[in-house]
Design an enzyme around this catalytic site. Structure first.
Site, PDB file in Angstrom:
ATOM      1  N   PHE A  26      49.444-179.737  41.413  1.00 35.26           N
ATOM      2  CA  PHE A  26      49.181-181.085  40.935  1.00 35.26           C
ATOM      3  C   PHE A  26      48.610-181.154  39.523  1.00 35.26           C
ATOM      4  CE2 PHE A  26      48.849-180.762  45.557  1.00 35.26           C
ATOM      5  CZ  PHE A  26      49.891-181.608  45.914  1.00 35.26           C
TER       6      PHE A  26
ATOM      7  N   HIS B 149      28.538-174.957  36.501  1.00 42.42           N
ATOM      8  CA  HIS B 149      28.627-174.163  35.270  1.00 42.42           C
ATOM      9  C   HIS B 149      28.431-175.036  34.030  1.00 42.42           C
ATOM     10  CE1 HIS B 149      29.502-170.125  36.531  1.00 42.42           C
ATOM     11  NE2 HIS B 149      30.474-170.525  37.331  1.00 42.42           N
TER      12      HIS B 149
ATOM     13  N   SER C  60      38.975-167.491  44.096  1.00 41.17           N
ATOM     14  CA  SER C  60      38.798-167.709  45.541  1.00 41.17           C
ATOM     15  C   SER C  60      40.122-167.793  46.292  1.00 41.17           C
ATOM     16  CB  SER C  60      37.961-168.965  45.814  1.00 41.17           C
ATOM     17  OG  SER C  60      36.747-168.915  45.135  1.00 41.17           O
TER      18      SER C  60
ATOM     19  N   GLU D 196      39.592-174.846  49.907  1.00 36.66           N
ATOM     20  CA  GLU D 196      38.460-174.669  48.983  1.00 36.66           C
ATOM     21  C   GLU D 196      38.147-175.938  48.192  1.00 36.66           C
ATOM     22  OE1 GLU D 196      36.950-171.800  45.366  1.00 36.66           O
ATOM     23  OE2 GLU D 196      38.991-172.571  45.303  1.00 36.66           O
TER      24      GLU D 196
ATOM     25  N   SER E 121      33.133-165.230  42.226  1.00 32.90           N
ATOM     26  CA  SER E 121      34.012-165.724  43.294  1.00 32.90           C
ATOM     27  C   SER E 121      35.016-164.666  43.737  1.00 32.90           C
ATOM     28  CB  SER E 121      34.764-166.975  42.836  1.00 32.90           C
ATOM     29  OG  SER E 121      33.857-168.035  42.689  1.00 32.90           O
TER      30      SER E 121
ATOM     31  N   ASP F 224      30.844-169.188  48.626  1.00 29.82           N
ATOM     32  CA  ASP F 224      31.002-167.809  48.164  1.00 29.82           C
ATOM     33  C   ASP F 224      29.708-167.286  47.545  1.00 29.82           C
ATOM     34  OD1 ASP F 224      31.318-169.642  46.113  1.00 29.82           O
ATOM     35  OD2 ASP F 224      33.081-168.678  45.228  1.00 29.82           O
TER      36      ASP F 224
HETATM   37 ZN   LIG Z   1      31.455-169.807  39.095  1.00 26.93          ZN
END
Ligand SMILES: [Zn+2]
Length: 463
Positions: A254, A305, A169, A296, A116, A342
Site C-alpha cells: 500500500f 524514534h 520484523s 505487526e 527488531s 520485540d
Molecule cells: Zn526501532
C-alpha cells in the site's frame, strides 16, 4: 535427551567471550535446546500447579507491537480514554481482557538491548542471534520460522505489517540474512523461497524493494502474479475490498516505503484493523487445518524514534483496534492470540500529574528547578530532551557516582531500551505464556499449543 547436552552448553555459557555472552550462544542449536528445556520445565510446573487445558490451538495469531513498551501501554490507554472525553486512566486496552500475561527478556547474543531483527528472530524462529541478523544464528546457520513449521503442518499462513514488508520484523517470518539492510534480497526471498512463496496473505508497505529500487531490473510483484495465477494484488483500500470477492492468495502493498502513520494517512490507505480482518477472513478459508498469521503494528517504534509520542501512541491505538478485530473474528476455544513486543523504548511517564491531565501535555502540578514546566511524557534518549539552564549539555562523567542523579543524554533520535516487554495471551494453552521467559521461547510455546515443528507439542507430549 537434551538434558546432558544442555548442561554442557550451560557450563560453556559461563565462559565469557570477552564481549559478554558465550561462544555457545552463537549456535542455533544452543537456543533450540535451551527453549525445549524451558518448555519442559514450564510444562512440569504448570502440571504441578494443576493449571492448564488440553485444547489444541487450531489457529494462532501473533500480534507484535514494535517498540511497544509498558509505558506505551499505559499512556495509550489514557489517551484512548481521553479521546472519548473521559479522564483516561480508567480506560481499557483490548489486551486487558486476556486471561494470561507475562514478560520476555529481549537481549540478543551480542547486545543488552535488542533491535527488531534479532528480537523478531527470537519471536518467530525461536533462537537468539546477534544485533541486525534475521532468520539465522550468529554463526550463520539458517533456522526455519514458525510460519514454515505451520506450512509443513498444512496450515495457511500470512504476514501483515504497517512497515515495509522487507523491514526487520516481518522479514523474520520468512527471510535469512546477516544484515537487516539487505532488503532487496529479503524481497527476493519472499517471492522465491519457502516459506515466503507459499504465504497465502502478504499485506504491508515497501513496494520499492519489489520493483523500482531493484538493481536487477526484476519486478517481483509481476513474478508473484505469474506464480499465483489465482492471486489478487491490492494497492489501496478499495482494491483490497475488491480482492475479497476472489479466492486465492493475496498480496497487498500500500505504499512505496513504510505505510503512512495513521495520523497522516491518505484516505485510500487501509488501517491495520482492515488488514487484520482481511487476513483472518482469507486465511480461515484457505485451509481446513487452520492458520498462523503474524500481524505487526510496526510504526509505534517509528513514532518513538522520532520522539513524537503522539504518533507512537496513536499507532498503539491502531494496534489496539487490530487486536480487538482479531478477538471479534475468532473463537477463543480454537484460536490462540499472543500479543507482545520485540523490544522496549525509553519513553517515561514522569512527575505527579493530577488525574485526568492530558497525557500529551504538561504535568501541571510541578515545575523543574528553574521553574519551567515539563511534560508528563519524555524520553531518556532523544533529540528534544531538556538541557541544562544554559541550554548546553555537559559531560556528566566527572559527576557520576553510585549516588548521583542519572542524566539524560541527547542524540540524533530516540533509541530502544533493554527492559523486559509484556506478553498477553488468550485461547488454547494461553496459560503457558505467564511468568518471565526468554523471548525465543515464544514460538516454541505457540508450536506446542498448535502441534507444530520438531519439538515437544501437545500432540506428542508423553504426559
Ligand atoms: Zn526501532
Amino acid at each position: 535427551m537434551y538434558g546432558v547436552e544442555l548442561m554442557l552448553l550451560l557450563s560453556m555459557a559461563t565462559v565469557c567471550a570477552g564481549r559478554g555472552g558465550s561462544v555457545a550462544e552463537r549456535n542455533a542449536s544452543y537456543w533450540l535446546q535451551q527453549a525445549q528445556h524451558q518448555l519442559a520445565t514450564r510444562l512440569e510446573r504448570m502440571r504441578d500447579a494443576g493449571v492448564g487445558d488440553m485444547h489444541m490451538a487450531k489457529n494462532v495469531i501473533m500480534l507484535l507491537g514494535d517498540g511497544l513498551s509498558i509505558t506505551t501501554h499505559t499512556a495509550a490507554r489514557i489517551l484512548k480514554g481521553q479521546y472519548g472525553g473521559a479522564s483516561g486512566e480508567e480506560s481499557q486496552l483490548a489486551v486487558e481482557s486476556f486471561p494470561y500475561s507475562g514478560f520476555s527478556k529481549t537481549y540478543c547474543t551480542d547486545s543488552q538491548t535488542a533491535d527488531s531483527a534479532c528480537a523478531a528472530t527470537a519471536c518467530l524462529a525461536g533462537i537468539k542471534t546477534n544485533y541486525g541478523s534475521i532468520g539465522q544464528s550468529e554463526q550463520g546457520t539458517h533456522v526455519n520460522s514458525i510460519l514454515q513449521w505451520a506450512q509443513m503442518a498444512g496450515k495457511a499462513t500470512g504476514v501483515v505489517t504497517t512497515t515495509r514488508l522487507t523491514d526487520a520484523s516481518p522479514a523474520a517470518a520468512y527471510a535469512h540474512v546477516k544484515q537487516r539492510s539487505q532488503e532487496l534480497d529479503i524481497a527476493r526471498q519472499l517471492i522465491e523461497e519457502l516459506p515466503g512463496r507459499q504465504l497465502d496473505v502478504i499485506l504491508g508497505g515497501g513496494l520499492g524493494k519489489f520493483a523500482s529500487e531493484r538493481k536487477d531490473g526484476r519486478d517481483l510483484v509481476q513474478e508473484w502474479l505469474q506464480a499465483n495465477p489465482d492471486g489478487c494484488f491490492a494497492r489501496s483500500l478499495d482494491s483490497l475490498h475488491a480482492c475479497s470477492e476472489r479466492n486465492g492468495s493475496l498480496l497487498g502493498v500500500f505504499s512505496d516505503n513504510h505505510m503512512a502513520y495513521h495520523l497522516a494517512a491518505p484516505v485510500d490507505q487501509p488501517r491495520l484493523k482492515d488488514l487484520t480482518a482481511m487476513a483472518i477472513e482469507r486465511l480461515a478459508e484457505q485451509s481446513n487445518y487452520g492458520y498462523f498469521v503474524f500481524i505487526e503494528g510496526g510504526r509505534i517504534d517509528h513514532g518513538h524514534h522520532e520522539t513524537r509520542a503522539g504518533y507512537a501512541l496513536d499507532e498503539m491505538l491502531e494496534f489496539d483496534a487490530a487486536i480487538e478485530t482479531a478477538m471479534q473474528l475468532t473463537d477463543s476455544r480454537e484460536t490462540l492470540i499472543v500479543v507482545t513486543a520485540d523490544h522496549s523504548h525509553t519513553l517515561s511517564m514522569s512527575g505527579d500529574a493530577m488525574r485526568g491531565t492530558p497525557i500529551l501535555g504538561l504535568d501541571e502540578s510541578q515545575r523543574d528547578l528553574d521553574g519551567v514546566p515539563y511534560s508528563t511524557l519524555n524520553y531518556a534518549l532523544g533529540k528534544w530532551q531538556s538541557l541544562n539552564k544554559d541550554g548546553k549539555r555537559e559531560n556528566p562523567a566527572p559527576f557520576l557516582s553510585k549516588t548521583s542523579y542519572t542524566p539524560s543524554y541527547i542524540r540524533a533520535k530516540g533509541a530502544h531500551s533493554g527492559e523486559d516487554v509484556a506478553i498477553f495471551a488468550q485461547g488454547p494453552q494461553s496459560h503457558l505464556f505467564s511468568g518471565v521467559m526468554e523471548q525465543n521461547l515464544l514460538p516454541h510455546l505457540m508450536a506446542y499449543a498448535a502441534c507444530l515443528g520438531q519439538g515437544v507439542t501437545l500432540c506428542n507430549d508423553p504426559h
